[in-house]
Design a protein around this motif. Sequence first.
Motif, PDB file in Angstrom:
ATOM      1  N   GLU A 134       0.721  -1.195  -0.105  1.00  0.00           N
ATOM      2  CA  GLU A 134      -0.062   0.131  -0.137  1.00  0.00           C
ATOM      3  C   GLU A 134       0.929   1.286   0.118  1.00  0.00           C
ATOM      4  OE1 GLU A 134      -3.066  -0.547   3.146  1.00  0.00           O
ATOM      5  OE2 GLU A 134      -4.553   0.174   1.878  1.00  0.00           O
ATOM      6  N   ILE A 135       0.476   2.117   0.464  1.00  0.00           N
ATOM      7  CA  ILE A 135       1.260   3.676   0.676  1.00  0.00           C
ATOM      8  C   ILE A 135       1.932   4.373  -0.438  1.00  0.00           C
ATOM      9  CG2 ILE A 135       1.049   3.151   3.219  1.00  0.00           C
ATOM     10  CD1 ILE A 135       4.133   3.100   3.296  1.00  0.00           C
ATOM     11  N   VAL A 136       2.376   3.650  -1.586  1.00  0.00           N
ATOM     12  CA  VAL A 136       3.153   3.994  -2.525  1.00  0.00           C
ATOM     13  C   VAL A 136       2.329   3.508  -3.854  1.00  0.00           C
ATOM     14  CG1 VAL A 136       5.368   3.818  -3.927  1.00  0.00           C
ATOM     15  CG2 VAL A 136       5.532   3.914  -1.339  1.00  0.00           C
TER      16      VAL A 136
ATOM     17  N   CYS B 143       0.092  -0.261 -14.955  1.00  0.00           N
ATOM     18  CA  CYS B 143       0.166  -1.387 -13.933  1.00  0.00           C
ATOM     19  C   CYS B 143      -1.041  -1.890 -13.479  1.00  0.00           C
ATOM     20  CB  CYS B 143       1.094  -0.584 -12.653  1.00  0.00           C
ATOM     21  SG  CYS B 143       1.061  -1.715 -11.688  1.00  0.00           S
ATOM     22  N   ILE B 144      -1.165  -3.150 -13.135  1.00  0.00           N
ATOM     23  CA  ILE B 144      -2.395  -3.507 -12.669  1.00  0.00           C
ATOM     24  C   ILE B 144      -3.162  -2.989 -11.504  1.00  0.00           C
ATOM     25  CG2 ILE B 144      -1.523  -5.553 -11.284  1.00  0.00           C
ATOM     26  CD1 ILE B 144      -3.974  -7.219 -12.245  1.00  0.00           C
ATOM     27  N   THR B 145      -2.160  -2.467 -10.514  1.00  0.00           N
ATOM     28  CA  THR B 145      -2.707  -1.729  -9.448  1.00  0.00           C
ATOM     29  C   THR B 145      -3.275  -0.416  -9.703  1.00  0.00           C
ATOM     30  OG1 THR B 145      -0.335  -0.606  -9.103  1.00  0.00           O
ATOM     31  CG2 THR B 145      -0.763  -2.761  -7.906  1.00  0.00           C
ATOM     32  N   ASN B 146      -3.072   0.100 -10.927  1.00  0.00           N
ATOM     33  CA  ASN B 146      -3.536   1.461 -11.090  1.00  0.00           C
ATOM     34  C   ASN B 146      -4.950   1.355 -11.976  1.00  0.00           C
ATOM     35  OD1 ASN B 146      -1.724   3.334 -10.105  1.00  0.00           O
ATOM     36  ND2 ASN B 146      -0.434   2.998 -11.711  1.00  0.00           N
TER      37      ASN B 146
ATOM     38  N   LYS C  55      -4.018  -3.352  -3.556  1.00  0.00           N
ATOM     39  CA  LYS C  55      -3.133  -2.928  -2.829  1.00  0.00           C
ATOM     40  C   LYS C  55      -1.722  -3.079  -3.720  1.00  0.00           C
ATOM     41  CE  LYS C  55      -4.687  -3.780   1.705  1.00  0.00           C
ATOM     42  NZ  LYS C  55      -4.434  -4.635   2.818  1.00  0.00           N
ATOM     43  N   THR C  56      -1.143  -1.927  -3.845  1.00  0.00           N
ATOM     44  CA  THR C  56       0.233  -1.810  -4.448  1.00  0.00           C
ATOM     45  C   THR C  56       1.263  -2.737  -3.409  1.00  0.00           C
ATOM     46  OG1 THR C  56       0.902   0.129  -3.647  1.00  0.00           O
ATOM     47  CG2 THR C  56      -0.013   0.300  -5.494  1.00  0.00           C
ATOM     48  N   ARG C  57       2.399  -3.095  -4.175  1.00  0.00           N
ATOM     49  CA  ARG C  57       3.172  -3.898  -3.539  1.00  0.00           C
ATOM     50  C   ARG C  57       4.538  -3.807  -4.119  1.00  0.00           C
ATOM     51  NH1 ARG C  57       2.963 -10.421  -3.161  1.00  0.00           N
ATOM     52  NH2 ARG C  57       4.995 -10.892  -2.352  1.00  0.00           N
TER      53      ARG C  57
ATOM     54  N   HIS D  35       6.060  -5.178  -7.510  1.00  0.00           N
ATOM     55  CA  HIS D  35       5.850  -6.649  -7.653  1.00  0.00           C
ATOM     56  C   HIS D  35       5.264  -7.127  -8.937  1.00  0.00           C
ATOM     57  CE1 HIS D  35       5.298 -10.724  -6.175  1.00  0.00           C
ATOM     58  NE2 HIS D  35       4.044 -10.621  -6.322  1.00  0.00           N
ATOM     59  N   TYR D  36       4.367  -6.277  -9.389  1.00  0.00           N
ATOM     60  CA  TYR D  36       3.576  -6.615 -10.573  1.00  0.00           C
ATOM     61  C   TYR D  36       4.155  -6.471 -11.571  1.00  0.00           C
ATOM     62  CZ  TYR D  36       0.296  -7.336  -6.744  1.00  0.00           C
ATOM     63  OH  TYR D  36      -0.167  -7.758  -5.405  1.00  0.00           O
ATOM     64  N   CYS D  37       4.394  -5.065 -12.163  1.00  0.00           N
ATOM     65  CA  CYS D  37       4.947  -4.573 -13.342  1.00  0.00           C
ATOM     66  C   CYS D  37       6.448  -4.496 -13.572  1.00  0.00           C
ATOM     67  CB  CYS D  37       4.240  -3.471 -13.884  1.00  0.00           C
ATOM     68  SG  CYS D  37       4.668  -1.950 -13.109  1.00  0.00           S
ATOM     69  N   GLU D  38       6.985  -4.666 -12.341  1.00  0.00           N
ATOM     70  CA  GLU D  38       8.705  -4.563 -12.194  1.00  0.00           C
ATOM     71  C   GLU D  38       9.140  -3.188 -12.534  1.00  0.00           C
ATOM     72  OE1 GLU D  38      10.097  -8.037 -14.655  1.00  0.00           O
ATOM     73  OE2 GLU D  38       9.628  -9.207 -12.772  1.00  0.00           O
TER      74      GLU D  38
END
Length: 151
Positions: A104-106, A113-116, A121-123, A137-140
């Motif tokens: 999270e937090i960042v 990126c999938i988190t957007n 949660k971002t990781r 962690h997801y898109c490197e």
Amino acid sequence: MMRKELQVAALENGTAIDHIPSDAVFKVVTLLQLQKLNNRITIGNNLKSSKMGSKGIIKVSDKFFREDEINRIALVAPNVNLNIIRNFEVVEKKKVVLPDEIIEIVRCNNPKCITNNEPMKTRFHVIDKELVELQCHYCELKIRKEEIELI
Ligand SMILES: [Zn+2]
């Protein structure tokens, strides 16, 4: 001996976060979510510091943070001093340590990126603790300290 001039009111019980770079004080407020607390909070900024020139201090009454809460600060202020205060005395001093993973937090800076694009949660993996460099962690995608955007 001369009495040391107090720049911020003394704390009876709680946590004093000292030596925060002046430009990071309000980021620390966000990272610790201090705006959600009902505790008495004293924020001093642009105070004189022999070590740093200018610094900020945050004092939170009757609050003792968890390790993972406090380590978030290392993202924006890697050299802060944490003083745990009981009965007007410093009973413990701590250094913040950047964790291996930031959840999270960042925000990820890659718009694809999938988190957007999904509610998740971002990781990030912390790939350089010294320079504060993160990797999604997801898109490197790699993110350097000055590119970090807090959620
Ligand atoms: Zn990403």
